[in-house]
Design a protein around this motif. Sequence first.
Motif, PDB file in Angstrom:
ATOM      1  N   HIS A 180       0.822  -1.209   0.000  1.00 24.94           N
ATOM      2  CA  HIS A 180       0.000   0.000   0.000  1.00 24.94           C
ATOM      3  C   HIS A 180       0.857   1.261   0.000  1.00 24.94           C
ATOM      4  O   HIS A 180       0.332   2.360   0.184  1.00 24.94           O
ATOM      5  CB  HIS A 180      -0.927   0.006   1.220  1.00 24.94           C
ATOM      6  CG  HIS A 180      -1.917  -1.130   1.219  1.00 24.94           C
ATOM      7  ND1 HIS A 180      -3.066  -1.110   0.471  1.00 24.94           N
ATOM      8  CD2 HIS A 180      -1.908  -2.317   1.893  1.00 24.94           C
ATOM      9  CE1 HIS A 180      -3.746  -2.243   0.669  1.00 24.94           C
ATOM     10  NE2 HIS A 180      -3.051  -2.994   1.533  1.00 24.94           N
ATOM     11  N   ASP A 181       2.158   1.099  -0.211  1.00 22.33           N
ATOM     12  CA  ASP A 181       3.045   2.261  -0.204  1.00 22.33           C
ATOM     13  C   ASP A 181       2.810   3.121  -1.446  1.00 22.33           C
ATOM     14  O   ASP A 181       2.353   2.640  -2.484  1.00 22.33           O
ATOM     15  CB  ASP A 181       4.514   1.828  -0.138  1.00 22.33           C
ATOM     16  CG  ASP A 181       4.819   0.647  -1.041  1.00 22.33           C
ATOM     17  OD1 ASP A 181       3.928  -0.187  -1.250  1.00 22.33           O
ATOM     18  OD2 ASP A 181       5.953   0.557  -1.543  1.00 22.33           O
ATOM     19  N   THR A 182       3.119   4.389  -1.333  1.00 23.40           N
ATOM     20  CA  THR A 182       2.923   5.336  -2.427  1.00 23.40           C
ATOM     21  C   THR A 182       4.207   6.139  -2.647  1.00 23.40           C
ATOM     22  O   THR A 182       5.100   6.163  -1.804  1.00 23.40           O
ATOM     23  CB  THR A 182       1.763   6.300  -2.133  1.00 23.40           C
ATOM     24  OG1 THR A 182       2.075   7.052  -0.955  1.00 23.40           O
ATOM     25  CG2 THR A 182       0.461   5.553  -1.942  1.00 23.40           C
ATOM     26  N   LEU A 183       4.247   6.824  -3.772  1.00 27.20           N
ATOM     27  CA  LEU A 183       5.376   7.677  -4.107  1.00 27.20           C
ATOM     28  C   LEU A 183       4.840   8.952  -4.750  1.00 27.20           C
ATOM     29  O   LEU A 183       4.074   8.885  -5.713  1.00 27.20           O
ATOM     30  CB  LEU A 183       6.315   6.961  -5.083  1.00 27.20           C
ATOM     31  CG  LEU A 183       7.496   7.770  -5.622  1.00 27.20           C
ATOM     32  CD1 LEU A 183       8.468   8.102  -4.491  1.00 27.20           C
ATOM     33  CD2 LEU A 183       8.198   7.006  -6.742  1.00 27.20           C
ATOM     34  N   GLN A 184       5.211  10.090  -4.187  1.00 27.40           N
ATOM     35  CA  GLN A 184       4.814  11.377  -4.753  1.00 27.40           C
ATOM     36  C   GLN A 184       5.869  11.808  -5.774  1.00 27.40           C
ATOM     37  O   GLN A 184       7.054  11.891  -5.436  1.00 27.40           O
ATOM     38  CB  GLN A 184       4.686  12.429  -3.648  1.00 27.40           C
ATOM     39  CG  GLN A 184       3.688  12.071  -2.550  1.00 27.40           C
ATOM     40  CD  GLN A 184       2.274  11.911  -3.075  1.00 27.40           C
ATOM     41  OE1 GLN A 184       1.845  12.666  -3.955  1.00 27.40           O
ATOM     42  NE2 GLN A 184       1.551  10.935  -2.541  1.00 27.40           N
ATOM     43  N   VAL A 185       5.453  12.056  -6.997  1.00 29.87           N
ATOM     44  CA  VAL A 185       6.387  12.447  -8.046  1.00 29.87           C
ATOM     45  C   VAL A 185       5.866  13.678  -8.782  1.00 29.87           C
ATOM     46  O   VAL A 185       4.670  13.987  -8.743  1.00 29.87           O
ATOM     47  CB  VAL A 185       6.593  11.304  -9.072  1.00 29.87           C
ATOM     48  CG1 VAL A 185       7.196  10.082  -8.413  1.00 29.87           C
ATOM     49  CG2 VAL A 185       5.287  10.953  -9.771  1.00 29.87           C
ATOM     50  N   ASN A 186       6.789  14.369  -9.418  1.00 27.27           N
ATOM     51  CA  ASN A 186       6.449  15.437 -10.345  1.00 27.27           C
ATOM     52  C   ASN A 186       6.861  14.959 -11.739  1.00 27.27           C
ATOM     53  O   ASN A 186       8.049  14.919 -12.056  1.00 27.27           O
ATOM     54  CB  ASN A 186       7.176  16.737  -9.981  1.00 27.27           C
ATOM     55  CG  ASN A 186       6.560  17.412  -8.769  1.00 27.27           C
ATOM     56  OD1 ASN A 186       5.344  17.591  -8.725  1.00 27.27           O
ATOM     57  ND2 ASN A 186       7.387  17.774  -7.795  1.00 27.27           N
ATOM     58  N   VAL A 187       5.868  14.580 -12.527  1.00 28.97           N
ATOM     59  CA  VAL A 187       6.137  13.990 -13.833  1.00 28.97           C
ATOM     60  C   VAL A 187       6.549  15.079 -14.815  1.00 28.97           C
ATOM     61  O   VAL A 187       5.843  16.078 -14.999  1.00 28.97           O
ATOM     62  CB  VAL A 187       4.895  13.252 -14.362  1.00 28.97           C
ATOM     63  CG1 VAL A 187       5.168  12.694 -15.754  1.00 28.97           C
ATOM     64  CG2 VAL A 187       4.503  12.128 -13.406  1.00 28.97           C
ATOM     65  N   GLN A 188       7.702  14.869 -15.421  1.00 24.43           N
ATOM     66  CA  GLN A 188       8.202  15.822 -16.403  1.00 24.43           C
ATOM     67  C   GLN A 188       7.490  15.596 -17.738  1.00 24.43           C
ATOM     68  O   GLN A 188       7.490  14.504 -18.282  1.00 24.43           O
ATOM     69  CB  GLN A 188       9.711  15.644 -16.584  1.00 24.43           C
ATOM     70  CG  GLN A 188      10.352  16.616 -17.556  1.00 24.43           C
ATOM     71  CD  GLN A 188      11.805  16.288 -17.824  1.00 24.43           C
ATOM     72  OE1 GLN A 188      12.101  15.227 -18.369  1.00 24.43           O
ATOM     73  NE2 GLN A 188      12.700  17.177 -17.414  1.00 24.43           N
ATOM     74  N   GLU A 189       6.865  16.652 -18.240  1.00 20.39           N
ATOM     75  CA  GLU A 189       6.169  16.572 -19.518  1.00 20.39           C
ATOM     76  C   GLU A 189       6.732  17.630 -20.450  1.00 20.39           C
ATOM     77  O   GLU A 189       6.759  18.818 -20.119  1.00 20.39           O
ATOM     78  CB  GLU A 189       4.662  16.773 -19.331  1.00 20.39           C
ATOM     79  CG  GLU A 189       4.020  15.672 -18.504  1.00 20.39           C
ATOM     80  CD  GLU A 189       2.510  15.839 -18.364  1.00 20.39           C
ATOM     81  OE1 GLU A 189       2.041  16.983 -18.521  1.00 20.39           O
ATOM     82  OE2 GLU A 189       1.819  14.840 -18.112  1.00 20.39           O
TER      83      GLU A 189
END
Length: 546
Positions: free
Chosen positions: A158-167
């Motif tokens: 149930h772990d998560t990862l916060q990311v900023n996706v480069q577009e």
Amino acid sequence: MYKSFLSALCLVLISITATAQVSRPEAMEDVNKVKDLTLDSLDKVRQARVKPGSSRRGNNPVLFLVGNSTMRNGTLGNGNNGQWGWGYYAEDFFDKDKITVENQALGGTSSRTFYRLLWPDIRQALHPGDWVIISIGHNDNGPFDTGRARASIKGIGHDTLQVNVQEIHGRDTTYRPETVYSYGEYLRKFINETRAAGAFPVLMSLTPRNAWENGRVVRVSETFGLWARQIAEEQFVPFIDLNEITASKFEAFGPDKTNYHFFGDKIHTSKFGAMLNARSAAEGIAACQHPWISYLKSCLVGVDLPKVNVQREEGKPVVFFTGDSTVKNYDKDADGMWGWGAVASDVFDTRKITLANAAKAGRSCRTFVNEGRWDEVYNSLQPGDYVLIQFGHNDVGAIDSLKERADITGTADTCHVYRLKSNGKYEVVYSFGWYLRKFINDVREKGATPILLSLTPRNIWRDGHIERRNDSYGKWYREVVEQTGVAFVDVHNITADKYDKLGEKKTAAYFNHDHTHSSLKGAKANAQSVRTGLKKIGSPLAKYLK
């Protein structure tokens, strides 16, 4: 003092950054090594497929397919690159009067990107009683926040990862925040939201790759297959191990035959592979014992393997005849056209062997395969049987127009993608020799004996001799014989020698309607040529001759 404060702050930030880097999960490796560029703009994707739920007929349920390129290859999904997803053929196994199948899969998607981009439209289209098959994961790898940015966290946690996706948009770069979940968590989301709509979820493991270790196909039983099974058990939903079902078939085939079930790489399937996976999926559903899948099982059709209608008798092998109208024609009117297979009982002792004429007028090697006629023979074979293989009359002409039945000339191991003029559909066409080698190897795989027969001669004369095709088909037959070691009966020249002795005028009685099709008299002559050839080469089949 201010400098001391800044130094302390920097140390804190470095510490936080280091901690974040340590806690960041490791992305999964791209074991496929395939650059999948399928995911086009969403507008193009939506234009290329049916709107979710639009295939619904009255109050009947819809079966939605969720997956990637192994289920639907390319945005159009039409095989224009020689690759097909199994979802294209899935509808062949379901009763259209009970349920419609919508292949909503898209190449290049992972569980994460499918859930974010395509699932909302499907979720909105779900009605109570619908079904959703989820088989996805080939693309759940690579970077989390750059490039395709489609990786999920491995496992089912149930772990998560916060990311900023480069577009990247032309010269501009923007960053989009996103929460990334584990592969198993995305499966939970599909399942829970399907149930919330009153529909039924089914999990399937991934299709196998053409990857081998120690004589066995590499499984995903310790990664995606395991995780999908664990989620299915946790959520109490049906689980179909598609990976195992198809991999077992590949192992029975061996690497050489498995190769042509893929096209272009080791993960994307040809038409052969896509049809095989579709059948494996249907067989998996039919065998599933989960109590909730009974209605979906009741919608299945065509799961039993198609076979030749032949009555076997204990202790008697079967000899199957394959070919065109020169082997099987109308075979009724004494003054009409006949194939020699209809009079094969003149030369074979039917007290010792059973005859099964599976030939069909107008067929080439290619159409005999495409229409499923070869599969019927293949599925009917038992050890000790024989298969006589005789093609050529219809394997010439236009490949992509007119009757669309010709092969690529010669015996090279080659193929090409053609767009058929009759319907705009795409087909991978192989060489004449390739099809013959397939037939031969398939028969041997079943423990039966293949025998190659050259085509019957045509009633065309030059300089007092009947036409011979030894510089084309005769040459290609012999090349296949050299390549495979198959037994060979040269019906073409055996019969042609007879006609040369008779002369052009008397030979006319052995043909009917045109220069190719045999009269009853000609059919009997060709059957006798088969008898002569079998005895000449010392074939084990000769012991069943009269």
